[in-house]
Design a protein around this motif. Structure first.
Motif, PDB file in Angstrom:
ATOM      1  N   PHE A  91     -21.776  54.083  -6.348  1.00 11.60           N
ATOM      2  CA  PHE A  91     -21.607  52.680  -6.026  1.00 11.60           C
ATOM      3  C   PHE A  91     -21.093  52.117  -7.656  1.00 11.60           C
ATOM      4  CE2 PHE A  91     -24.337  53.587  -2.736  1.00 11.60           C
ATOM      5  CZ  PHE A  91     -23.435  53.330  -1.531  1.00 11.60           C
ATOM      6  N   SER A  92     -20.064  51.305  -7.807  1.00  5.00           N
ATOM      7  CA  SER A  92     -19.965  50.745  -9.072  1.00  5.00           C
ATOM      8  C   SER A  92     -20.956  49.915  -9.884  1.00  5.00           C
ATOM      9  CB  SER A  92     -18.288  50.268  -9.160  1.00  5.00           C
ATOM     10  OG  SER A  92     -18.649  49.190  -8.280  1.00  5.00           O
ATOM     11  N   ASP A  93     -21.763  49.012  -8.758  1.00  3.22           N
ATOM     12  CA  ASP A  93     -22.854  48.403  -9.364  1.00  3.22           C
ATOM     13  C   ASP A  93     -24.012  49.040  -9.351  1.00  3.22           C
ATOM     14  OD1 ASP A  93     -23.064  48.640  -6.676  1.00  3.22           O
ATOM     15  OD2 ASP A  93     -24.036  46.944  -6.142  1.00  3.22           O
ATOM     16  N   ARG A  94     -24.117  50.371  -9.400  1.00  2.94           N
ATOM     17  CA  ARG A  94     -25.209  51.222  -9.574  1.00  2.94           C
ATOM     18  C   ARG A  94     -24.785  52.373 -10.457  1.00  2.94           C
ATOM     19  NH1 ARG A  94     -29.747  50.523  -5.007  1.00  2.94           N
ATOM     20  NH2 ARG A  94     -29.204  48.294  -4.762  1.00  2.94           N
ATOM     21  N   PRO A  95     -24.365  52.022 -11.693  1.00  9.07           N
ATOM     22  CA  PRO A  95     -23.620  53.434 -12.466  1.00  9.07           C
ATOM     23  C   PRO A  95     -24.735  54.281 -12.792  1.00  9.07           C
ATOM     24  CG  PRO A  95     -23.947  51.599 -13.863  1.00  9.07           C
ATOM     25  CD  PRO A  95     -24.399  50.975 -12.375  1.00  9.07           C
ATOM     26  N   GLY A  96     -24.363  55.598 -12.605  1.00 11.24           N
ATOM     27  CA  GLY A  96     -25.015  56.784 -13.095  1.00 11.24           C
ATOM     28  C   GLY A  96     -26.118  57.208 -11.983  1.00 11.24           C
ATOM     29  N   LYS A  97     -26.317  56.656 -10.794  1.00 10.53           N
ATOM     30  CA  LYS A  97     -27.025  56.748  -9.604  1.00 10.53           C
ATOM     31  C   LYS A  97     -25.998  57.450  -8.475  1.00 10.53           C
ATOM     32  CE  LYS A  97     -30.792  54.176 -10.511  1.00 10.53           C
ATOM     33  NZ  LYS A  97     -31.767  54.783 -11.179  1.00 10.53           N
ATOM     34  N   ARG A  98     -26.771  58.455  -7.898  1.00 11.99           N
ATOM     35  CA  ARG A  98     -25.958  59.051  -6.737  1.00 11.99           C
ATOM     36  C   ARG A  98     -26.886  59.248  -5.531  1.00 11.99           C
ATOM     37  NH1 ARG A  98     -25.061  62.224 -10.978  1.00 11.99           N
ATOM     38  NH2 ARG A  98     -26.792  63.855 -10.377  1.00 11.99           N
ATOM     39  N   TYR A  99     -26.749  58.518  -4.228  1.00 14.90           N
ATOM     40  CA  TYR A  99     -27.310  58.651  -3.229  1.00 14.90           C
ATOM     41  C   TYR A  99     -26.785  59.693  -2.195  1.00 14.90           C
ATOM     42  CZ  TYR A  99     -28.713  54.079  -5.060  1.00 14.90           C
ATOM     43  OH  TYR A  99     -29.223  53.293  -5.705  1.00 14.90           O
ATOM     44  N   ARG A 100     -27.792  60.504  -1.949  1.00 14.97           N
ATOM     45  CA  ARG A 100     -27.404  61.728  -1.048  1.00 14.97           C
ATOM     46  C   ARG A 100     -28.050  61.405   0.494  1.00 14.97           C
ATOM     47  NH1 ARG A 100     -25.940  66.533  -2.470  1.00 14.97           N
ATOM     48  NH2 ARG A 100     -26.552  66.134  -4.626  1.00 14.97           N
ATOM     49  N   GLY A 101     -26.895  61.209   1.344  1.00  9.77           N
ATOM     50  CA  GLY A 101     -27.459  60.955   2.799  1.00  9.77           C
ATOM     51  C   GLY A 101     -26.164  61.092   3.843  1.00  9.77           C
ATOM     52  N   ARG A 102     -26.394  60.788   4.751  1.00  8.57           N
ATOM     53  CA  ARG A 102     -25.720  61.057   5.918  1.00  8.57           C
ATOM     54  C   ARG A 102     -25.380  60.025   6.875  1.00  8.57           C
ATOM     55  NH1 ARG A 102     -28.494  61.937  10.494  1.00  8.57           N
ATOM     56  NH2 ARG A 102     -30.526  62.507  10.273  1.00  8.57           N
ATOM     57  N   TYR A 103     -24.335  59.638   7.544  1.00  9.00           N
ATOM     58  CA  TYR A 103     -23.936  58.837   8.910  1.00  9.00           C
ATOM     59  C   TYR A 103     -25.263  59.009   9.670  1.00  9.00           C
ATOM     60  CZ  TYR A 103     -22.086  57.102  12.764  1.00  9.00           C
ATOM     61  OH  TYR A 103     -21.920  56.702  14.308  1.00  9.00           O
ATOM     62  N   ALA A 104     -25.838  58.043  10.503  1.00 10.25           N
ATOM     63  CA  ALA A 104     -26.800  58.149  11.261  1.00 10.25           C
ATOM     64  C   ALA A 104     -26.888  56.784  12.199  1.00 10.25           C
ATOM     65  CB  ALA A 104     -28.077  58.436  10.602  1.00 10.25           C
ATOM     66  N   GLY A 105     -26.462  57.024  13.325  1.00 14.99           N
ATOM     67  CA  GLY A 105     -26.640  55.830  14.142  1.00 14.99           C
ATOM     68  C   GLY A 105     -25.023  55.834  15.033  1.00 14.99           C
ATOM     69  N   THR A 106     -24.710  54.481  14.910  1.00 14.65           N
ATOM     70  CA  THR A 106     -23.356  54.221  15.520  1.00 14.65           C
ATOM     71  C   THR A 106     -22.494  53.465  14.576  1.00 14.65           C
ATOM     72  OG1 THR A 106     -22.297  53.416  17.691  1.00 14.65           O
ATOM     73  CG2 THR A 106     -24.178  52.021  16.787  1.00 14.65           C
ATOM     74  N   MET A 107     -21.107  53.504  14.519  1.00 18.38           N
ATOM     75  CA  MET A 107     -20.530  52.816  14.113  1.00 18.38           C
ATOM     76  C   MET A 107     -19.334  52.121  14.710  1.00 18.38           C
ATOM     77  SD  MET A 107     -17.797  54.619  10.875  1.00 18.38           S
ATOM     78  CE  MET A 107     -18.830  55.846  10.686  1.00 18.38           C
ATOM     79  N   ASP A 108     -19.750  51.008  15.102  1.00 20.90           N
ATOM     80  CA  ASP A 108     -18.859  50.147  16.117  1.00 20.90           C
ATOM     81  C   ASP A 108     -17.583  49.429  15.282  1.00 20.90           C
ATOM     82  OD1 ASP A 108     -20.299  50.765  18.334  1.00 20.90           O
ATOM     83  OD2 ASP A 108     -21.709  49.093  18.112  1.00 20.90           O
ATOM     84  N   ILE A 109     -16.665  49.269  15.468  1.00 22.12           N
ATOM     85  CA  ILE A 109     -15.433  48.532  14.605  1.00 22.12           C
ATOM     86  C   ILE A 109     -14.963  47.692  15.485  1.00 22.12           C
ATOM     87  CG2 ILE A 109     -13.734  50.220  15.622  1.00 22.12           C
ATOM     88  CD1 ILE A 109     -12.473  50.222  12.609  1.00 22.12           C
ATOM     89  N   THR A 110     -14.916  46.189  14.724  1.00 18.77           N
ATOM     90  CA  THR A 110     -14.483  45.068  15.282  1.00 18.77           C
ATOM     91  C   THR A 110     -12.940  45.028  14.715  1.00 18.77           C
ATOM     92  OG1 THR A 110     -16.419  43.988  15.536  1.00 18.77           O
ATOM     93  CG2 THR A 110     -14.527  42.603  15.515  1.00 18.77           C
ATOM     94  N   LYS A 111     -11.866  44.900  15.636  1.00 18.66           N
ATOM     95  CA  LYS A 111     -10.411  44.706  15.022  1.00 18.66           C
ATOM     96  C   LYS A 111     -10.080  43.500  15.043  1.00 18.66           C
ATOM     97  CE  LYS A 111      -5.968  46.699  15.915  1.00 18.66           C
ATOM     98  NZ  LYS A 111      -5.026  47.332  16.572  1.00 18.66           N
ATOM     99  N   ILE A 112      -9.374  43.175  13.745  1.00 22.24           N
ATOM    100  CA  ILE A 112      -9.055  41.936  13.542  1.00 22.24           C
ATOM    101  C   ILE A 112      -7.598  42.098  13.124  1.00 22.24           C
ATOM    102  CG2 ILE A 112      -9.313  39.802  12.329  1.00 22.24           C
ATOM    103  CD1 ILE A 112     -12.171  40.658  11.749  1.00 22.24           C
ATOM    104  N   ILE A 113      -6.676  41.965  14.222  1.00 21.01           N
ATOM    105  CA  ILE A 113      -5.177  42.077  13.653  1.00 21.01           C
ATOM    106  C   ILE A 113      -4.709  43.282  13.084  1.00 21.01           C
ATOM    107  CG2 ILE A 113      -3.177  40.966  12.695  1.00 21.01           C
ATOM    108  CD1 ILE A 113      -4.522  38.294  13.124  1.00 21.01           C
ATOM    109  N   PHE A 114      -4.531  43.211  11.587  1.00 19.76           N
ATOM    110  CA  PHE A 114      -4.467  44.738  11.002  1.00 19.76           C
ATOM    111  C   PHE A 114      -5.704  45.263  10.503  1.00 19.76           C
ATOM    112  CE2 PHE A 114      -0.274  42.358   9.638  1.00 19.76           C
ATOM    113  CZ  PHE A 114       0.600  43.034  10.742  1.00 19.76           C
TER     114      PHE A 114
END
Length: 184
Positions: A91-114
């Motif tokens: 993340f650009s606001d946390r320079p020099g740091k790397r976060y190692r993880g994985r997607y866990a859970g559910t990824m609902d998406i709300t569509k708004i036109i485009f």
């Protein structure tokens, strides 16, 4: 917006914008206690850190509401596919740091036109602390014995990785390496 990458792929390159990330200051604690019958209180075996979880609040930005939108959603799904195992986030606001993880859970998406809004839950299970760029100190030892110190500015104690390279043609004999932690 914060510039973010996952496995070296920028969110922007797949039409994903990061609105916010709420990475907690520390992972949650796990208290190790045991309650015994006929005894007040509990035996305290100390605490450890549990997995750190955080959410990436994102927006999927598409050029049209059909083909491009669905292509962008498919790219997001491919990037966060758990079959790849842990991935590295920056993340650009946390320079020099790397976060190692994985997607866990559910990824609902709300569509708004485009576009579409979604929350991507991430779990840092194996190591709940971010990694940082290493300070590299190259030292050529020309006299023996020689003592030098390697320091780390990290938040959590970790064992150093020491790589020794013989740049000469002679064999190194009777070599001794001592790794000690200094307590403050």
């Amino acid at each position: 917006m914060v510039v973010a990458t996952a496995d070296g792929v920028s969110f922007e390159s797949i039409g994903l914008g990061l609105k916010s990330h709420n990475i907690p200051v520390l992972p949650p604690t796990k208290d190790n206690t045991l309650e015994l019958a006929d005894r007040d209180g509990a035996i305290d075996f100390g605490s450890t850190y549990g997995p750190r979880t955080f959410n990436l609040e994102c927006i999927v930005m598409a050029d049209d509401s059909t083909i491009d939108y669905h292509n962008r959603v498919a790219q997001v799904a491919a990037l966060f596919n758990i079959r790849k195992g842990d991935i590295v986030f920056t993340f650009s606001d946390r320079p020099g740091k790397r976060y190692r993880g994985r997607y866990a859970g559910t990824m609902d998406i709300t569509k708004i036109i485009f576009d579409g809004e979604l929350m991507i839950p991430i779990t840092m299970a194996e190591n709940p602390f971010p990694e940082s760029e290493e300070k590299i100190l190259e030292t050529t030892i020309t006299i023996s014995p020689e003592v030098f110190f390697v320091s780390s500015d990290g938040d959590e104690k970790s064992e150093p990785v020491i790589t020794l390279t013989n740049i000469g043609s002679n064999s190194i004999r009777n070599f001794k390496l001592t790794n000690e932690y200094f307590l403050n």
